[in-house]
Design a protein around this motif. Sequence first.
Motif, mmCIF file in Angstrom:
data_model
loop_
_atom_site.group_PDB
_atom_site.id
_atom_site.type_symbol
_atom_site.label_atom_id
_atom_site.label_comp_id
_atom_site.label_asym_id
_atom_site.label_seq_id
_atom_site.Cartn_x
_atom_site.Cartn_y
_atom_site.Cartn_z
ATOM 1 N N LEU A 98 0.958 -1.118 0.156
ATOM 2 C CA LEU A 98 0.236 -0.165 0.217
ATOM 3 C C LEU A 98 0.892 1.376 0.184
ATOM 4 O O LEU A 98 0.492 2.212 -0.906
ATOM 5 N N GLU A 99 1.872 1.460 0.555
ATOM 6 C CA GLU A 99 3.334 2.332 0.421
ATOM 7 C C GLU A 99 3.376 2.481 -0.919
ATOM 8 O O GLU A 99 3.547 3.652 -1.318
ATOM 9 N N VAL A 100 3.494 1.663 -1.707
ATOM 10 C CA VAL A 100 4.360 1.439 -2.756
ATOM 11 C C VAL A 100 2.954 2.179 -3.563
ATOM 12 O O VAL A 100 3.230 2.949 -5.100
ATOM 13 N N GLY A 101 2.362 2.054 -3.546
ATOM 14 C CA GLY A 101 0.969 2.707 -4.192
ATOM 15 C C GLY A 101 0.986 3.885 -4.171
ATOM 16 O O GLY A 101 0.757 4.925 -5.043
ATOM 17 N N ARG A 105 1.322 9.967 -4.508
ATOM 18 C CA ARG A 105 0.614 10.895 -4.073
ATOM 19 C C ARG A 105 0.830 11.285 -2.436
ATOM 20 O O ARG A 105 0.682 12.174 -2.105
ATOM 21 N N GLY A 106 2.420 10.908 -1.957
ATOM 22 C CA GLY A 106 2.702 11.340 -0.850
ATOM 23 C C GLY A 106 2.423 10.486 0.522
ATOM 24 O O GLY A 106 2.408 10.548 1.259
ATOM 25 N N ASN A 107 1.493 9.262 0.165
ATOM 26 C CA ASN A 107 1.307 8.106 1.136
ATOM 27 C C ASN A 107 0.108 8.767 2.371
ATOM 28 O O ASN A 107 0.615 8.944 3.558
ATOM 29 N N ARG A 108 -0.581 9.865 1.995
ATOM 30 C CA ARG A 108 -1.941 10.429 2.925
ATOM 31 C C ARG A 108 -2.304 9.718 3.572
ATOM 32 O O ARG A 108 -2.412 8.983 3.617
ATOM 33 N N ALA A 109 -2.201 9.370 5.405
ATOM 34 C CA ALA A 109 -2.707 8.647 6.216
ATOM 35 C C ALA A 109 -4.145 8.261 5.473
ATOM 36 O O ALA A 109 -4.967 7.048 5.921
ATOM 37 N N GLU A 110 -4.947 8.880 5.553
ATOM 38 C CA GLU A 110 -6.776 9.154 5.286
ATOM 39 C C GLU A 110 -6.649 8.366 4.173
ATOM 40 O O GLU A 110 -7.707 7.825 4.469
ATOM 41 N N VAL A 111 -6.432 8.282 3.200
ATOM 42 C CA VAL A 111 -6.000 7.538 2.307
ATOM 43 C C VAL A 111 -6.291 6.482 2.677
ATOM 44 O O VAL A 111 -6.624 4.903 1.273
ATOM 45 N N ARG A 112 -4.965 5.710 3.127
ATOM 46 C CA ARG A 112 -4.530 4.057 3.031
ATOM 47 C C ARG A 112 -5.856 4.101 4.134
ATOM 48 O O ARG A 112 -6.226 2.659 4.190
ATOM 49 N N GLU A 113 -6.493 5.000 4.982
ATOM 50 C CA GLU A 113 -7.646 3.926 6.114
ATOM 51 C C GLU A 113 -8.980 4.213 5.260
ATOM 52 O O GLU A 113 -9.579 3.542 5.439
ATOM 53 N N HIS A 114 -8.196 4.883 3.869
ATOM 54 C CA HIS A 114 -9.675 4.560 3.352
ATOM 55 C C HIS A 114 -10.065 3.296 2.572
ATOM 56 O O HIS A 114 -11.169 3.330 2.860
ATOM 57 N N VAL A 115 -8.575 2.689 2.117
ATOM 58 C CA VAL A 115 -8.831 1.311 1.862
ATOM 59 C C VAL A 115 -8.785 0.842 2.940
ATOM 60 O O VAL A 115 -9.662 -0.272 2.646
ATOM 61 N N LEU A 116 -8.330 0.461 4.128
ATOM 62 C CA LEU A 116 -8.844 -0.150 5.186
ATOM 63 C C LEU A 116 -9.709 0.215 5.205
ATOM 64 O O LEU A 116 -10.370 -1.890 5.931
ATOM 65 N N THR A 117 -10.603 0.704 5.135
ATOM 66 C CA THR A 117 -12.412 0.507 5.336
ATOM 67 C C THR A 117 -12.762 0.355 4.524
ATOM 68 O O THR A 117 -13.756 -0.660 5.014
ATOM 69 N N LEU A 118 -12.299 0.534 3.331
ATOM 70 C CA LEU A 118 -12.865 -0.576 1.972
ATOM 71 C C LEU A 118 -12.265 -1.705 2.082
ATOM 72 O O LEU A 118 -13.575 -2.546 1.463
ATOM 73 N N PHE A 119 -11.022 -2.434 2.110
ATOM 74 C CA PHE A 119 -11.744 -3.890 2.179
ATOM 75 C C PHE A 119 -10.760 -4.563 4.174
ATOM 76 O O PHE A 119 -9.858 -4.020 4.365
ATOM 77 N N PRO A 120 -11.346 -4.128 4.784
ATOM 78 C CA PRO A 120 -11.017 -4.601 6.161
ATOM 79 C C PRO A 120 -10.194 -6.145 6.607
ATOM 80 O O PRO A 120 -9.521 -5.989 7.793
ATOM 81 N N CYS A 148 -4.728 3.760 -3.497
ATOM 82 C CA CYS A 148 -3.799 4.599 -2.956
ATOM 83 C C CYS A 148 -3.434 5.696 -3.604
ATOM 84 O O CYS A 148 -2.691 7.006 -3.411
ATOM 85 N N LEU A 149 -3.426 5.586 -4.799
ATOM 86 C CA LEU A 149 -3.723 6.798 -6.185
ATOM 87 C C LEU A 149 -4.341 7.569 -6.279
ATOM 88 O O LEU A 149 -4.546 9.240 -7.141
ATOM 89 N N GLU A 150 -5.559 7.731 -5.868
ATOM 90 C CA GLU A 150 -6.916 8.677 -5.326
ATOM 91 C C GLU A 150 -6.682 9.299 -6.798
ATOM 92 O O GLU A 150 -7.805 9.916 -7.117
ATOM 93 N N PRO A 151 -7.166 7.672 -7.571
ATOM 94 C CA PRO A 151 -8.105 7.639 -9.083
ATOM 95 C C PRO A 151 -9.000 8.794 -9.406
ATOM 96 O O PRO A 151 -9.769 8.511 -8.573
ATOM 97 N N LYS A 152 -9.478 8.948 -10.151
ATOM 98 C CA LYS A 152 -10.808 9.060 -10.915
ATOM 99 C C LYS A 152 -11.443 8.638 -11.384
ATOM 100 O O LYS A 152 -12.183 8.286 -11.408
ATOM 101 N N VAL A 153 -10.383 7.937 -12.493
ATOM 102 C CA VAL A 153 -10.799 6.599 -12.786
ATOM 103 C C VAL A 153 -9.777 4.816 -12.340
ATOM 104 O O VAL A 153 -9.149 4.932 -13.251
ATOM 105 N N LEU A 154 -10.243 4.034 -12.366
ATOM 106 C CA LEU A 154 -10.116 2.994 -11.870
ATOM 107 C C LEU A 154 -10.342 2.009 -13.145
ATOM 108 O O LEU A 154 -11.822 1.572 -13.281
ATOM 109 N N LEU A 155 -9.694 0.943 -13.620
ATOM 110 C CA LEU A 155 -10.046 0.725 -14.759
ATOM 111 C C LEU A 155 -9.216 -0.963 -14.205
ATOM 112 O O LEU A 155 -8.203 -1.547 -13.351
ATOM 113 N N LEU A 156 -10.164 -2.053 -14.071
ATOM 114 C CA LEU A 156 -9.916 -3.142 -13.466
ATOM 115 C C LEU A 156 -10.167 -4.342 -14.410
ATOM 116 O O LEU A 156 -10.761 -5.142 -15.372
ATOM 117 N N ASP A 157 -9.014 -5.202 -14.647
ATOM 118 C CA ASP A 157 -8.868 -6.044 -15.545
ATOM 119 C C ASP A 157 -9.136 -7.604 -15.223
ATOM 120 O O ASP A 157 -8.587 -8.251 -14.098
#
Length: 232
Positions: A98-101, A105-120, A148-157
Amino acid sequence: MALEVKGLTAGYGPVTVLRGVDFEARAGQVTCLMGRNGAGKTTLLKAIMGLVELAEGSVRLGGVDLQGLPAHRIPCHGLAWVPQGRRLFGPLTVAENLEVGGLTRGNRAEVREHVLTLFPRLRERLAQPAATLSGGEQQMLAIGRALCLEPKVLLLDEPTEGLQPSMIALIRDAVLRLRAEGVAVVLVEQRVEAVLKMADRVAFMAHGRVEEMVEARRLEPGARQFLDYVGV
């Protein structure tokens, strides 16, 4: 903010795969790409991310022309891609992936927290090497790293490929939550049931083109388009 692809022609060396693709993904919607193997779905995602050179056409996000930008700069404009196979850093822990991702964007703590809330489940495994996770957990981590890139568009394959039903449900719920947050999600998916539960629009691809774009609510599991373009 919309991702707009116009007249996109691209391929690999002398082999042309995409032939004048027109495609749009809108904020707060899930747009699914469907088609048989070789239709050009994955190549389209790679071309959007600057990993396949364009012969013709354009890729724009929110009016910004992304054509010609180095591939490593495109994520800075709000695009993130989760490829087939996930491509995690296996020896690194969940937290380190997650840190690499988040480096861009500067590894903002709130972004990582959002990811962990999405995927407990990832919160429970922060110190665990990525290679030791189950397939579903690895897919969660791959999506989380992209977020963690805070994307506006997410591409999932093919995010549900090879996963058990319970994991597919978790991935689906995450995609729907991202849609509610205003993210434009572009999803390559072959499971008709998953498509109908997630997609707002379905783009059917054949022979390197988007042949038909349909509102998902108009489709039924046995719709002609699924038979014609996917062969189910």
